[in-house]
Every structure is written in C-alpha cells, then in structure tokens.
Design a protein around this motif. Structure first.
Motif, PDB file in Angstrom:
ATOM      1  N   ALA A 149       0.818  -1.424   0.103  1.00 39.61           N
ATOM      2  CA  ALA A 149      -0.057   0.214  -0.077  1.00 39.61           C
ATOM      3  C   ALA A 149       0.881   1.092  -0.108  1.00 39.61           C
ATOM      4  CB  ALA A 149      -1.051  -0.017   1.284  1.00 39.61           C
ATOM      5  N   LEU A 150       1.774   1.306  -0.799  1.00 38.87           N
ATOM      6  CA  LEU A 150       2.472   2.496  -1.076  1.00 38.87           C
ATOM      7  C   LEU A 150       3.088   2.705  -2.476  1.00 38.87           C
ATOM      8  CD1 LEU A 150       5.340   0.625  -1.746  1.00 38.87           C
ATOM      9  CD2 LEU A 150       5.616   0.848   0.880  1.00 38.87           C
ATOM     10  N   PHE A 151       3.566   4.012  -2.710  1.00 35.19           N
ATOM     11  CA  PHE A 151       4.043   4.060  -3.900  1.00 35.19           C
ATOM     12  C   PHE A 151       5.364   3.454  -4.268  1.00 35.19           C
ATOM     13  CE2 PHE A 151       1.101   7.811  -3.136  1.00 35.19           C
ATOM     14  CZ  PHE A 151       0.370   7.959  -4.415  1.00 35.19           C
ATOM     15  N   MET A 152       5.583   2.998  -5.408  1.00 37.93           N
ATOM     16  CA  MET A 152       6.861   2.483  -5.941  1.00 37.93           C
ATOM     17  C   MET A 152       7.196   3.456  -6.977  1.00 37.93           C
ATOM     18  SD  MET A 152       7.913  -0.413  -4.437  1.00 37.93           S
ATOM     19  CE  MET A 152       9.109  -0.828  -5.547  1.00 37.93           C
ATOM     20  N   SER A 161       1.248   3.623  -8.378  1.00 39.54           N
ATOM     21  CA  SER A 161       0.298   3.780  -6.958  1.00 39.54           C
ATOM     22  C   SER A 161       0.281   2.765  -5.984  1.00 39.54           C
ATOM     23  CB  SER A 161      -1.185   4.496  -7.595  1.00 39.54           C
ATOM     24  OG  SER A 161      -1.954   3.326  -7.850  1.00 39.54           O
ATOM     25  N   PRO A 162      -0.527   3.031  -4.823  1.00 41.06           N
ATOM     26  CA  PRO A 162      -0.520   1.857  -3.981  1.00 41.06           C
ATOM     27  C   PRO A 162      -1.781   0.917  -4.187  1.00 41.06           C
ATOM     28  CG  PRO A 162      -0.397   4.275  -2.631  1.00 41.06           C
ATOM     29  CD  PRO A 162      -0.636   4.472  -4.080  1.00 41.06           C
ATOM     30  N   THR A 163      -2.375   1.204  -5.337  1.00 41.43           N
ATOM     31  CA  THR A 163      -3.345   0.265  -5.669  1.00 41.43           C
ATOM     32  C   THR A 163      -2.806  -0.475  -6.962  1.00 41.43           C
ATOM     33  OG1 THR A 163      -4.468   2.007  -7.333  1.00 41.43           O
ATOM     34  CG2 THR A 163      -5.320   1.765  -5.121  1.00 41.43           C
ATOM     35  N   TYR A 187      -4.112   6.569   3.255  1.00 34.98           N
ATOM     36  CA  TYR A 187      -5.714   6.181   3.120  1.00 34.98           C
ATOM     37  C   TYR A 187      -5.649   4.472   2.918  1.00 34.98           C
ATOM     38  CZ  TYR A 187     -10.434   5.554   1.581  1.00 34.98           C
ATOM     39  OH  TYR A 187     -11.646   4.993   1.215  1.00 34.98           O
ATOM     40  N   MET A 188      -5.026   4.143   2.115  1.00 33.38           N
ATOM     41  CA  MET A 188      -4.883   2.712   1.814  1.00 33.38           C
ATOM     42  C   MET A 188      -4.449   2.024   3.016  1.00 33.38           C
ATOM     43  SD  MET A 188      -6.121   2.051  -1.235  1.00 33.38           S
ATOM     44  CE  MET A 188      -5.432   0.294  -1.223  1.00 33.38           C
ATOM     45  N   LYS A 189      -3.655   2.346   3.908  1.00 30.07           N
ATOM     46  CA  LYS A 189      -3.359   1.757   5.142  1.00 30.07           C
ATOM     47  C   LYS A 189      -4.357   1.659   6.011  1.00 30.07           C
ATOM     48  CE  LYS A 189       1.542   1.565   4.650  1.00 30.07           C
ATOM     49  NZ  LYS A 189       1.814   2.026   3.361  1.00 30.07           N
ATOM     50  N   GLN A 190      -5.245   2.762   5.986  1.00 30.82           N
ATOM     51  CA  GLN A 190      -6.560   2.756   6.850  1.00 30.82           C
ATOM     52  C   GLN A 190      -7.527   1.655   6.474  1.00 30.82           C
ATOM     53  OE1 GLN A 190      -8.043   6.862   6.587  1.00 30.82           O
ATOM     54  NE2 GLN A 190      -6.195   7.805   7.854  1.00 30.82           N
ATOM     55  N   LEU A 191      -7.543   1.440   5.107  1.00 27.27           N
ATOM     56  CA  LEU A 191      -8.644   0.388   4.724  1.00 27.27           C
ATOM     57  C   LEU A 191      -7.997  -0.923   5.086  1.00 27.27           C
ATOM     58  CD1 LEU A 191      -9.462   2.022   1.130  1.00 27.27           C
ATOM     59  CD2 LEU A 191     -10.793   2.052   3.363  1.00 27.27           C
TER      60      LEU A 191
END
Length: 267
Positions: A203-206, A229-231, A256-260
């Motif tokens: 869940a992060l940017f590479m 992107s994190p997705t 946000y992705m880590k909250q989900l």
C-alpha cells in the motif's frame, strides 16, 4: 500533491561527464514543473564500468555534482547508485539529497545479484541496514535493484512508516534475450508485474528507475521505469526510451490505503 521526476538512462560505460550532463539536461528540461523528488538509476554515472573508477566514501565528484543540481533546481534527489570505496571494500550505494544539497541518507545495497551467472558479490560488499530518507514531503524507503526479489524485506521497510519506496535499478538481460522480441516481452512483463505487486502488497508508491537499451557488451537494460500507485496502477511508464517521466502523486493515498487495509500492523 508531490511532483516526481523519474529519469531513465542509457548510461554510457565509464563516461561520467556525458552521463551527468544527461541527468542535468532532463532536470533542466522539467524545471518548470513542481519537483519534489528526482530519482536516478543504478550506476547512472558509469553504467557497469564502476570498478574502473569507484568514488570515495562521500560519493566523490559525482555526488558533489548531484548536490549542486539539487540546490540549483530546489529538488530532493535520490542519486540512483554509485559504487564507493571504503577501506578497500566496494559498496553499491544510494545517496538521498535534500533541496539544500545536503546528504540526508545513505543506503548500501543489501541483496547482491549472485544468481543465474551474476557475480556482484565477488566485487561488492553487502550492506546490512534498512535506510529511510526523511524528505520534506514524505518518508522514502531506499532500495536498489535486486532488493525487489525480497518481498519480506520490502514489507519491513513499509513498516517503518514510509509512503514511497524508491528503487534505482539496472535490471539487465543478456543481449540474446533482449534481441528476441518474445523473450524480451516476457522479461519486461515479469518486471512490471513484480513492481506492481510490491506496491499493492505494501500500500505505497513504488518509483522504479531503470537503465534501458545496450549498456555493456553483453547486457541490455529492459527499461520500464515506472511510478506506481498504492493500488498498483502504473501512473507513468518510460517504456524503452531514454528520457524522463513525471507525475503528481497524492502522498495521502498511501496513508488512506493503510487505513482500509492496515497491513503495517499485520505480521
């Protein structure tokens, strides 16, 4: 929003002057954009001829030049990797440099390519510490090339609270693979899939920055420098071309992705 400039090079073997001029050209050409981070590939200044002229402990004239660029263009820079010599040992090292031209983090490559004919470990000494660059816009985990093959290692970096992992690389294939369209396509698709998976799983940017085309007598870089992107969406991909790709990214997307999916709290 944070502006990311990812520079894909066909570094000329042993020709530091020309390679550094290329770096400045691509930064200058994009200087009208919001530059929060510039990333350069592994061996950006020498290609694979690094053993002929290693830098000193502080990165030598190559890193001094990059420090001047960071200050001149008011940007943070991840200086891909240079090979430096410390106490008769060689290290494959990334330097993280802030907008003032100061070195704020140094990472020595941990996972050396010693497989499938690779002999990096015969020349390079492995590092042993996870390294985070605390830039003014985000926390960035530093990795180099073959670190990609170690998902647990990438996961450990993610748990340090980073929003971005930067991966300078010289992801190479032998000439015979690059010159065969089917095998080249397979190698590139595998590389892209692996990079996207690391982004999604953590869940992060590479930001993956590669060499492209012929960079030695026997090997070619497969290109495909990316901002992911994190997705796992590939926001920008440089393909096979030497040049720079740019994207504005929202750092809060990683939070946000880590909250989900609170994967940073799961063993």
């Amino acid at each position: 929003m944070a502006g990311i400039l990812n520079i894909q090079l066909k570094s000329l073997s042993g020709n530091k002057e020309t390679n550094l001029k290329k770096v400045e050209h691509y930064i200058k050409f994009n200087a009208d954009k919001k530059l929060d981070l510039v990333i350069l590939p592994e061996f950006f200044s020498t290609s694979t001829a690094y053993k002929d002229a290693p830098e000193d402990e502080n990165g030598g004239e190559t890193i001094k030049f990059i420090q001047k660029l960071a200050k001149k263009y008011n940007t943070n820079i991840i200086a891909g990797s240079v090979v430096r010599k410390i106490d008769e040992k060689l290290y494959n090292t990334t330097f993280a440099i802030d907008r003032m031209g100061e070195i704020i983090a140094v990472y020595d490559k941990i996972h050396l390519f010693n497989y499938m004919g690779g002999t990096e470990g015969q020349r390079i000494t492995a590092g042993n510490e996870i390294t985070i660059a605390h830039f003014d816009f985000a926390k960035v985990g530093l990795t180099i090339c073959y670190d990609m093959r170690y998902p647990v290692f990438i996961n450990q970096i993610m748990k340090k609270g980073v929003q971005i992992i930067a991966m300078p690389t010289a992801w190479l294939v032998p000439n015979e693979i690059y010159e065969n369209e089917e095998s080249k396509k397979y190698a590139q698709e595998m590389f892209v899939s692996m990079c996207r998976t690391r982004a999604y799983d953590n869940a992060l940017f590479m930001i993956v920055c590669n060499q492209t085309k012929q960079i030695s007598d026997a090997y070619c870089g497969i290109g495909n420098s990316m901002i992911i992107s994190p997705t796992s969406q590939v926001i920008a991909n440089a393909g096979d071309k030497e040049g720079a790709i740019y994207a504005d990214i929202d750092i809060n997307e990683a939070k946000y992705m880590k909250q989900l999916f609170p994967i940073d709290k799961i063993d």
